[in-house]
Every structure is written in structure tokens, then in C-alpha cells.
Design a protein around this motif. Structure first.
Motif, short mmCIF file in Angstrom:
data_model
loop_
_atom_site.label_atom_id
_atom_site.label_comp_id
_atom_site.label_asym_id
_atom_site.label_seq_id
_atom_site.Cartn_x
_atom_site.Cartn_y
_atom_site.Cartn_z
N THR A 110 0.82 -1.24 0.20
CA THR A 110 0.05 0.11 0.02
C THR A 110 0.80 1.17 0.04
N VAL A 111 1.79 1.19 1.00
CA VAL A 111 2.80 2.48 0.89
C VAL A 111 3.58 2.55 -0.34
N ASN A 112 4.06 1.55 -0.96
CA ASN A 112 4.53 1.46 -2.37
C ASN A 112 3.61 2.30 -3.27
N ARG A 113 2.27 1.76 -3.41
CA ARG A 113 1.53 2.41 -4.42
C ARG A 113 1.31 3.82 -4.01
N ILE A 114 1.18 4.17 -2.72
CA ILE A 114 0.91 5.65 -2.27
C ILE A 114 2.14 6.45 -2.95
N ASP A 115 3.38 5.88 -2.90
CA ASP A 115 4.62 6.46 -2.91
C ASP A 115 4.70 6.98 -4.64
N ASN A 116 4.18 5.71 -5.46
CA ASN A 116 4.22 5.79 -6.89
C ASN A 116 3.08 6.90 -7.29
N ALA A 117 2.03 6.79 -6.59
CA ALA A 117 0.89 7.70 -7.07
C ALA A 117 1.29 9.17 -6.91
N SER A 118 1.90 9.41 -5.66
CA SER A 118 2.05 10.76 -5.30
C SER A 118 3.25 11.51 -6.18
N LEU A 119 4.10 10.52 -6.60
CA LEU A 119 5.06 10.91 -7.59
C LEU A 119 4.41 11.31 -9.04
N LEU A 120 3.62 10.47 -9.40
CA LEU A 120 2.89 10.71 -10.39
C LEU A 120 2.06 11.97 -10.59
N ARG A 121 1.06 11.97 -9.58
CA ARG A 121 -0.01 13.05 -9.31
C ARG A 121 1.01 14.40 -9.33
N THR A 122 2.19 14.52 -8.52
CA THR A 122 2.90 15.77 -8.20
C THR A 122 3.52 16.03 -9.31
N ALA A 123 4.35 15.24 -9.86
CA ALA A 123 5.56 15.55 -10.68
C ALA A 123 5.07 15.09 -12.29
N GLN A 124 4.46 14.02 -12.37
CA GLN A 124 4.35 13.67 -13.87
C GLN A 124 3.09 14.47 -14.25
N PHE A 125 2.08 14.33 -13.60
CA PHE A 125 0.90 15.31 -14.01
C PHE A 125 1.48 16.74 -14.64
N ALA A 126 2.14 17.31 -13.68
CA ALA A 126 2.56 18.47 -14.01
C ALA A 126 3.47 18.65 -15.32
N GLU A 127 4.23 17.52 -15.28
CA GLU A 127 4.92 17.60 -16.62
C GLU A 127 4.08 17.26 -17.83
N ASP A 128 3.03 16.59 -17.61
CA ASP A 128 2.08 16.36 -18.79
C ASP A 128 1.18 17.52 -18.83
N ALA A 129 1.27 18.43 -18.24
CA ALA A 129 0.39 19.93 -18.35
C ALA A 129 1.19 20.74 -18.52
N GLY A 130 2.82 20.74 -18.94
CA GLY A 130 3.64 21.70 -19.22
C GLY A 130 4.06 21.77 -20.62
N PRO A 131 4.84 22.47 -21.01
CA PRO A 131 5.44 22.90 -22.18
C PRO A 131 6.15 21.52 -22.73
N MET A 132 6.74 20.60 -21.88
CA MET A 132 7.43 19.81 -22.30
C MET A 132 6.62 18.31 -22.37
N ALA A 133 5.63 18.38 -22.38
CA ALA A 133 4.49 17.26 -22.21
C ALA A 133 4.86 16.54 -23.61
N HIS A 134 4.92 15.19 -23.13
CA HIS A 134 5.13 14.34 -24.54
C HIS A 134 4.45 12.86 -24.27
N PRO A 135 4.12 12.44 -25.33
CA PRO A 135 3.36 10.93 -25.00
C PRO A 135 4.34 10.09 -24.55
N VAL A 136 4.20 8.79 -24.01
CA VAL A 136 5.11 7.72 -23.34
C VAL A 136 5.68 7.30 -24.47
N ARG A 137 5.49 7.28 -25.73
CA ARG A 137 6.04 7.06 -27.00
C ARG A 137 6.19 8.32 -27.80
N PRO A 138 7.03 9.20 -27.65
CA PRO A 138 7.24 10.50 -28.24
C PRO A 138 7.35 10.55 -29.75
N ALA A 139 6.69 11.42 -30.31
CA ALA A 139 6.89 11.47 -31.88
C ALA A 139 8.12 12.03 -32.51
#
Ligand code: 7MK
Ligand code: ZN
Length: 880
Positions: free
Chosen positions: A344-373
Motif C-alpha cells: 500500500t505504501v509503495n502504491r501511495i509513493d508511486n501515485a504521489s510522484l505521478l500526481r505531483t510531478a508527472q501530471f505537472a510535466e504532462d500539463a506543461g510545455p515539455m509534455a510528450h506521449p509515453v512514446r514521443p513522436a
């Protein structure tokens, strides 16, 4: 100002290589003023290439060419072209041997790409495109060759000479020199090449594989680090066993080596048979490493080891496919970590990283797909999107197929593609073929950038006992992508009754009782799910276990969140309800007067948490952490950092003041006795006591001050010592803070990993890390511009974690960062480009901040001779 713009590379322009290399014979002569590299390539035309008359094109970077010979004949100047970034031989036969001799200067290599020197030893980093800094070569991952490597060096200064594969020959040479020859039987791309030469101590161990083969395990570290290897060695053995048991993957060479180096751009590298680690990601002892560091080391050791199959035996066709190996390997290391610790803690850590930092990346100027073009500089694409979102995508496949089918799929993938360089599509196809499932729509996860938003509404028809859940999905525009298609999203849900019991989820039309949890598969822009047979209006528990990397909007009441926080059987959602409640309370105080009331039910909820004797302590420790400032910023429209900081601070103080006795109790209850252990329980206990200490010192509690001083003095491990130091540094007891920092430094000044912690405790503190203090840290004798860890622990931590100080409304934090980026750009462009990140999301901030962030970016843009790395990040950030 630069005249030539960096080129953009497109996936759509992929072409198979014109020439293949079957064998590479390398000979390195290492000297103090440079190194000579003789490379003999066995080359043939690629039968799959249609471009038959193509010239031979080899990549090169910062090389001095000494000679080129084709089939034994030295070419004269007119027979090849020695360009700045390539060696081109216009006319070559269908099959030939090419010998190239280059001279390089590892001792002057500050970029830390290719071959360089770090505290007296030679080492390499070739991913993604570092091999071209060693010799001319078709430096692309779909060219796979067998390597034989001979290293010659002074025997007393460099007794240890290592490369990939197995050692096959060694001996002495004239003038006190010696050599070792290594042979790697597995074809590999050049990015997996490695070389190490130094005066290192060897730690020996062994592992017997599932088929009974005996593998020699070796760690090579500087003599002063000899006592910090045991944990990584054990983690390695656990990883090897786990990969056999869970994925049926056995190790394939006779020897597996790990080397620790101090100067390293990234965390670690999976070179075949010779993993190289940043010292901070592998060396640990109870006295010098925190619990978080131990966990990170275990995960990274596993990650690099797992690459032996997911990355090395099966590799990437091109760098657009980076997530093929990274997403899959992060998924594998996180499964491993969950198995070793608290899932559970592991999942919480994954999700926090994702929600805090990856979501920010995905909403910013460097956003790119998991397989960039497309990309300009591939080293800018070692991102949270490729790694963490990529891992979430693999996790969703795992959950859609189920454990057994997923294993069938991974077996098929490894068997079908062993020895090949392939694509993410090949991975998905193997999963489809093994399971019979159609993942056609699911593939959009690889192609579309941005974080899907799920907007959920519900209604309850009391008379009919029917509960309707309507789910709409939308995907925001990202640079270069608009009007996106709905994705295939697994949405795990449960329903709770007012007594806290889970209710059956029986969809309309179904007969019997439903299950207590369902994974709803969303494929359309809108779905309406009807659940029947419900005695009362349920409380929905949505996106259980973070079943997809999406944002969920649902109009939760505080009442419902409090209820879920104490009743949801899904541990992740229990934590999430607490976070949502705290976010709601903090957000409602942003911009309010300091006397505005703090939600009293929040205090009650935290009190119950602290007193909950049944709750898993590891989960409790996580639930006690307030949402970070970074997360609160990510959630806001145009962030006013100072106001967010004040509101969060207000809530923290309010909780600490009102729960003083409960926190003291919590501290005392968790005063560990006995030996230091790394079990989830012991880790949770240390986390609880250090959180309690931190909160109490935050409000200047003098009883807690005495506890912190005692703990700081007598701790037998770094988690507690640093926990106490951090609490003191973030308190208003300025003198105690200064004294503790000094004592700590004196005690650990010889240990670079601890000095990095010492820097980061200060750089992350709004009390000890205001800009003038940051500048003086950079004048400290232990600070070193050439060492990426030092730069990260001061500059990176300041701009990434000390948000109120960095976002000082006077703009000096941004100016400072721009200055450091420009300074680093000349010596280490990869690190410089990573440091720009805290400026890139300038549009996210309230007007006063954003205009000054933009000015700082423009200042970097205008620097003379800007590297391609920084150019790409800055220009994309400033583009409209
Ligand atoms: C992790 C590449 C390497 C960013 C995060 C790592 C790197 C960058 C480790 C370097 C890795 N292949 O194993 O993914
Ligand atoms: Zn990796």
C-alpha cells in the motif's frame, strides 16, 4: 548567439540502418593525459536496407581522429570525411573491416558522457548517445554487435580493469602497465558498453541460479566505501531470485559486477554485466543512509538488474521506444519493492510522484506521449512520463490481463524478441497474442500525451434502489496534439454503506449479488453505470489502488471524505481521502485572513488517526503527511505560492498546536528500542516519531526540543539523526539549528553522501535555505560544481523543494536559477537542462511570478553558445 539550430528528430522518419556491425574489437590505452582507442569493426551492408549505395556514416562527438583503415589499408584524406559529428566513408564494399583510431581526453570530460574520470578512476556512461564520444560508431540501439574489449593502463594506479562480459585474458606489459581483455558473448547496442579502470576494492559474493549455475557477484568501490556494500549486494541477490520466481528470468553471464562512482549524471546504468551506479544510489550503512535511501537503493539495484532482460536481451529499436525498456523495468522494480515491503505504501509513493510531478510535466510545455513522436535532444526525454507513466501503462495491461496472462505475455515477448531491438508496439502485440485480448484502443496510452480527466457524477433512485454513476473522460490539449480520442481506462470502484460495510456492485441486468469491487472499463467519452439492489445511497470509492494514471473529479463532501478516510477497505483510497480532505481545507484558507477558522473536523480526523490502534502503522505514517506544496501548486489554476505556503503552514501549526499531547504520545510510543531493522513496521515507526518531532518543533515546543536534541546526539542510525536535524533546522530555535548543523558536518565531513544530505536539509528549509544562505552553501569547501550530486543537493533541492524561498516574489530565486543554469551549461549540459525544469511551468503561476520566470528563461535563451540540451527545454517553454 547561436547560429545553427538543433535538429528535430522524428519517429516517422525512422529508417533501418544501412550497415550492421557484427563484431567490435576495442583496445583502450589509458594515460594520464588522454586515451587512445583502437576500434576494429566487422561491418556488412544491411540486407533490409533499400539504400544500397549509401555511404558509411559513423557518429562521433569530441573525437580526435588519428587514422582510418579499410580492410587493412590506411585511407588517405580524400577517402573519408572527418566532420564535427561524423566520420563518413563514401565508398565501401558490401562487407569489410574498418579500423578507426581516436584520441580522447577523459580527464577533461566534464559532461560525464562517454569515457571520463571521477575521483581518480576511469568510467563510462554511454546511454543514450555517449559511445560516440569514445569512438566513431553507428551509435543507435538497433545496431547490435558482439564486443571484445582490451584495456591497458598503469598497473599500480589502475589495478582493476573492467568491461562487459567475461574476462578472457590478462597480463603485464612494459613500464609497469598491464592489460585485461573482456568478451561479451551477447550482441548489444553501443549504449550498453562500459569500461571502468581504477584502484578499487573488490567485494565478493555468489548466486546460484534456478538451473544451478554459479554466478560470481562483485562490487567494486573506493577503499573508503568498503563497509557500505552489504545492503546493495543483498538487494542484488533478492532481485535475482525474484526475477526467476516472478518472471522466469535467469541471469546469463558467469559474472555480474556493480561499480560505484561519485560523479554521475543519473542514478545508475544497466551496462551488460557491469552496472555502474551513482555512489548515492548504491552505498549505504545504518549510520549514513536513511530509510528512504535504503529503499531507493534496493529499487535501483533491482531496476538495473532487471534491465538485463527488459532492456539488454530485448532492447529498443530507437530512442522513441525508450519506455519499452524503462516503463516495463520501472513496473518490474515497483512490483519487486511492493513484494519486499508494504504494497500500500509503495502504491501511495508511486501515485504521489505521478500526481505531483508527472501530471505537472504532462500539463506543461515539455509534455510528450509515453512514446514521443519527436525530440531534439534525447537526454531530455529521460522523464517521469517515459518512466513513471510508462510503468503505469504496463501496470494497466497487467491488471487488464490478470497475473497469469500477463506472465504468458511477458514470456512470449522475451522469447519472440530475444536478441532484437524492438518497439512498444511489439510489446503490446505480445501481450495481445498471449492473452487473446484486443489492446487496439489501449495503445492510445502510448500515443497521446496529457493526463485524462474523469468527471464523475452520481444519483440515487431511492424507490428503485438504483445508483447511477456517470463517468466522462476528457484529455487536455498538449503541445502539438488537440482533439484527442477517448482512451481505454480501467476504473476500479467500490461502494460503501453507511455502516462502513462494502455493498455489492450488481450492474442492471445482472442476476445475483455483485462483487464488492469492480474494475469498470471506460472506452467512450461518457459511460453511465447503473447499480441495482442498493438499500441506501452509497459512498463511492473511486479509482481504487490508483487503477489508472488519471485525475478524478467528484463533488465529495467533507463528510464523505472523513467517512472514507476511516472506512475504505482500499488502503490507497483511505490515504487519498485524507489527502483530498486536507487539500480542500488548505485550499479554502488560501488568501484568507490568518484568523479564519481551520475545519475542526480535520483536527478530529488526525486525532483519531494518531490514536488508531488497529491501523497499519505504515499507512498511518503516510496518512499523517500533509499534501506537499508542490502538489497544492499542481492542483491550482494560477498558483500564488506565498498564499499556498501560508495556508499550508497555518494548517500544520493548527494541527500541531491542537494535537500536542497526542503527538508527544505518538513520539514516545514509537521510541524504538533494540536493533535497527528495515522492516515496514520499523520504518513506519521511525517515520511516525520523526513526523511527530517535526510538527512539535514547528510550533516551538520546548519539551520536543529536548527530545530532538537527545535523539540527534544518541541516534544509532541516519533516519533518526537526520529526522532530528531536520526538525531542528526547520524550527525557530536558530542557535540550536546552527550548532546541530555544525556538529553534523564535523562528524560526517568525510562522507560525500552524508554531506549531500546536509546540503539538502538546508537547501529545502525555508528557515535555513533563503537565497543568501544558498549562495553561501555554494561557497562551502564541500560544494563542487563538477559533481552533479552536489549541484542537485543545493541548487536542485532549493528550486524543487524550497518553494516559498525559490518563488520569492522579488524574483531573485529565478534569477539565481538562470545564473546557475548558464554557468553549468558549458561544463555539463545534461545537468543544466534538468535544472531548468523549475522555470518551465511559468504559465502555471500567478502574474507576478510568471512574468519574472519568463524573464529568467529569456535570459538563459540569450546565453552565447547554448547547448542543444538547454536550447530544447528553454525554447519549448517559451513557445506560444
Ligand atoms: C533512471 C538510464 C538508465 C533517469 C532515471 C535511470 C536513468 C535516468 C536509470 C539513466 C536507467 N538506463 O536504468 O534507466
Ligand atoms: Zn532504467
Amino acid at each position: 548567439m547561436r547560429t545553427n539550430q538543433p535538429q528535430t528528430i522524428y519517429l516517422s522518419e525512422y529508417k533501418v540502418p544501412e550497415y550492421l556491425v557484427d563484431h567490435v574489437d576495442l583496445c583502450f590505452e589509458l594515460f594520464e593525459d588522454g586515451a587512445r582507442v583502437r576500434s576494429t569493426l566487422t561491418v556488412r551492408r544491411n540486407p533490409e536496407s533499400t539504400d544500397t549505395g549509401a555511404p558509411l556514416h559513423l557518429h562521433g562527438d569530441s573525437l580526435t581522429l588519428e587514422s582510418v583503415a579499410l580492410d587493412g589499408r590506411v585511407l588517405n584524406a580524400g577517402e573519408f570525411e572527418d566532420a564535427e559529428d561524423a566520420l563518413v566513408v563514401p565508398s565501401v564494399p558490401a562487407q569489410f573491416e574498418l579500423q578507426v583510431v581516436t584520441w580522447i581526453e577523459p580527464q577533461n570530460n566534464t559532461r560525464l558522457e562517454g569515457l571520463y574520470k571521477s575521483s581518480g578512476m576511469f568510467c563510462t556512461q554511454c546511454e543514450a548517445e555517449g559511445f560516440r564520444c569514445i569512438t566513431f560508431y553507428p551509435d543507435r540501439p538497433d545496431v547490435m554487435a558482439r564486443f571484445r574489449t582490451r584495456i591497458e593502463a598503469d598497473k599500480s594506479a589502475y589495478p582493476v580493469l573492467l568491461s562487459n562480459g567475461n574476462p578472457v585474458e590478462q597480463g603485464d606489459l612494459e613500464q609497469g602497465r598491464h592489460f585485461v581483455t573482456w568478451e561479451d558473448p551477447f550482441p548489444k547496442p553501443a549504449y550498453l558498453f562500459a569500461l571502468v579502470a581504477g584502484d578499487l576494492v573488490e567485494k565478493k559474493d555468489a548466486f546460484t541460479t534456478c538451473s544451478g549455475r554459479q554466478i560470481d557477484l562483485r562490487m567494486y568501490v573506493e577503499p573508503r566505501n568498503a563497509s557500505k556494500c552489504d545492503f546493495a549486494m543483498d538487494a542484488l541477490k533478492r532481485s535475482m531470485r525474484w526475477d526467476e520466481e516472478v518472471y522466469g528470468r535467469e541471469y546469463d553471464l558467469d559474472i555480474f559486477m556493480i561499480v560505484a562512482v561519485d560523479d554521475f549524471n543519473m542514478g545508475a546504468m544497466e551496462n551488460k554485466g557491469l552496472n555502474i551506479f551513482n555512489s548515492s544510489c548504491v552505498l549505504a550503512s545504518q549510520e549514513t543512509a536513511t530509510d528512504a535511501a535504503f529503499q531507493r537503493i534496493e529499487a535501483i539495484v533491482a531496476h538495473e538488474y532487471f534491465h538485463n532482460w527488459s532492456g539488454n536481451r530485448v532492447t529498443c529499436r530507437d530512442w522513441f521506444q525508450l519506455s519499452l525498456k524503462e516503463g516495463f523495468t520501472v513496473f518490474r522494480d515497483s512490483q519487486f519493492s511492493a513484494d519486499m515491503g508494504s504494497p500500500t505504501v509503495n502504491r501511495i509513493d508511486n501515485a504521489s510522484l505521478l500526481r505531483t510531478a508527472q501530471f505537472a510535466e504532462d500539463a506543461g510545455p515539455m509534455a510528450h506521449p509515453v512514446r514521443p513522436a519527436s525530440y531534439m535532444e534525447i537526454s531530455n526525454f529521460y522523464t517521469l512520463t517515459i518512466y513513471e507513466k510508462g510503468a503505469e501503462v504496463v501496470r494497466m495491461i497487467h491488471n487488464l490481463l490478470g497475473e497469469e496472462m500477463f506472465r504468458k505475455g511477458s514470456d512470449l515477448y522475451f522469447e519472440r524478441h530475444d536478441g532484437q531491438a524492438v518497439t512498444t508496439d511489439d510489446f503490446v502485440r505480445a501481450m495481445e497474442d498471449a492473452s487473446g485480448r484486443d489492446l487496439g484502443q489501449f495503445r492510445l496510452w502510448y500515443e497521446q500525451a496529457g493526463t485524462p480527466v474523469l468527471t464523475v457524477t452520481d444519483e440515487f433512485d431511492e424507490a428503485a434502489g438504483v445508483y447511477r454513476l456517470t463517468v466522462r473522460q476528457s484529455l487536455p490539449d498538449t503541445p502539438g496534439q488537440t482533439n484527442k480520442k477517448p482512451q481505454h481506462i480501467p476504473f476500479a470502484v467500490g461502494l460503501l454503506g453507511s455502516d462502513g460495510q462494502p455493498l455489492p456492485l450488481q450492474l442492471s441486468g445482472e442476476q445475483r449479488d455483485g462483487p464488492r469491487e469492480r474494475v469498470l472499463e471506460l472506452t467512450e467519452a461518457e459511460h453511465c453505470f447503473e447499480f441495482q439492489g442498493l438499500p441506501e445511497r452509497p459512498v463511492p470509492s473511486l479509482l481504487r489502488d490508483f487503477s489508472a494514471p488519471v485525475r478524478v473529479h467528484y463533488p465529495w463532501t467533507r463528510e464523505q471524505l472523513l467517512f472514507l478516510m476511516s472506512h475504505d477497505p482500499d488502503g490507497f483510497n483511505r490515504w487519498d481521502a485524507g489527502q483530498r480532505l486536507a487539500v480542500d481545507v488548505i485550499q479554502s484558507l488560501v488568501g484568507q485572513s490568518p484568523s479564519a477558522e481551520v475545519e475542526p473536523r480535520l483536527v478530529d480526523a488526525y486525532r483519531s488517526l494518531l490514536q488508531d490502534g488497529e491501523l497499519d502503522q505504515a499507512l498511518m505514517a503516510k496518512m499523517l503527511q500533509l499534501p506537499s506544496e508542490a502538489y497544492l501548486i499542481e492542483l491550482s489554476e494560477r498558483a500564488d505560492v506565498a498564499a499556498i505556503h501560508q495556508a499550508r503552514e497555518r494548517v500544520l501549526r493548527h494541527l500541531a498546536e491542537n494535537l500536542r499531547n497526542e503527538l508527544l504520545d505518538c513520539y514516545q510510543r514509537n521510541l524504538g528500542s533494540g536493533d535497527y531493522e528495515l522492516t515496514p513496521e520499523a520504518i513506519a515507526s521511525r517515520s511516525l516519531r520523526n513526523t511527530a518531532l517535526g510538527w512539535l518543533l514547528h510550533i516551538g515546543d520546548t519539551e520536543a526540543l529536548a527530545l530532538a536534541e537527545a535523539q540527534f546526539e544518541s541516534a544509532d542510525n541516519m533516519t533518526d539523526r537526520l529526522g532530528a536535524l531536520r526538525a531542528l533546522v526547520n524550527s525557530d530555535f536558530a542557535e540550536v539549528r546552527a550548532g546541530a548543523l555544525e556538529t553534523f558536518y564535523k562528524r560526517f565531513s568525510e562522507d560525500p553522501q552524508v554531506v549531500e544530505l546536509w546540503f539538502s536539509v538546508q537547501a529545502s528549509s525555508d528557515r535555513a535555505g533563503q537565497l543568501p544562505q544558498i549562495r553561501s552553501l555554494m561557497e562551502h569547501p564541500a560544494f563542487d560544481w563538477k559533481n552533479p550530486n552536489k549541484v542537485r543537493s543545493v541548487v536542485g533541492v532549493f528550486a524543487g523543494q524550497n518553494l516559498a524561498a525559490y518563488h520569492n516574489p522579488d524574483g531573485t530565486g529565478y534569477e539565481f536559477l538562470a545564473e546557475q543554469v548558464c554557468r553549468l551549461d558549458d561544463s555539463n549540459p545534461q545537468i543544466a537542462a534538468r535544472l531548468v525544469a523549475p522555470l518551465t511551468r511559468w504559465r502555471k503561476f500567478a502574474a507576478g511570478y510568471s512574468s519574472q520566470m519568463k524573464t529568467a528563461l529569456e535570459r538563459i535563451r540569450d546565453k552565447a553558445g547554448l547547448s542543444n540540451d538547454v536550447y530544447e527545454v528553454v525554447h519549448k517553454s517559451l513557445a506560444d
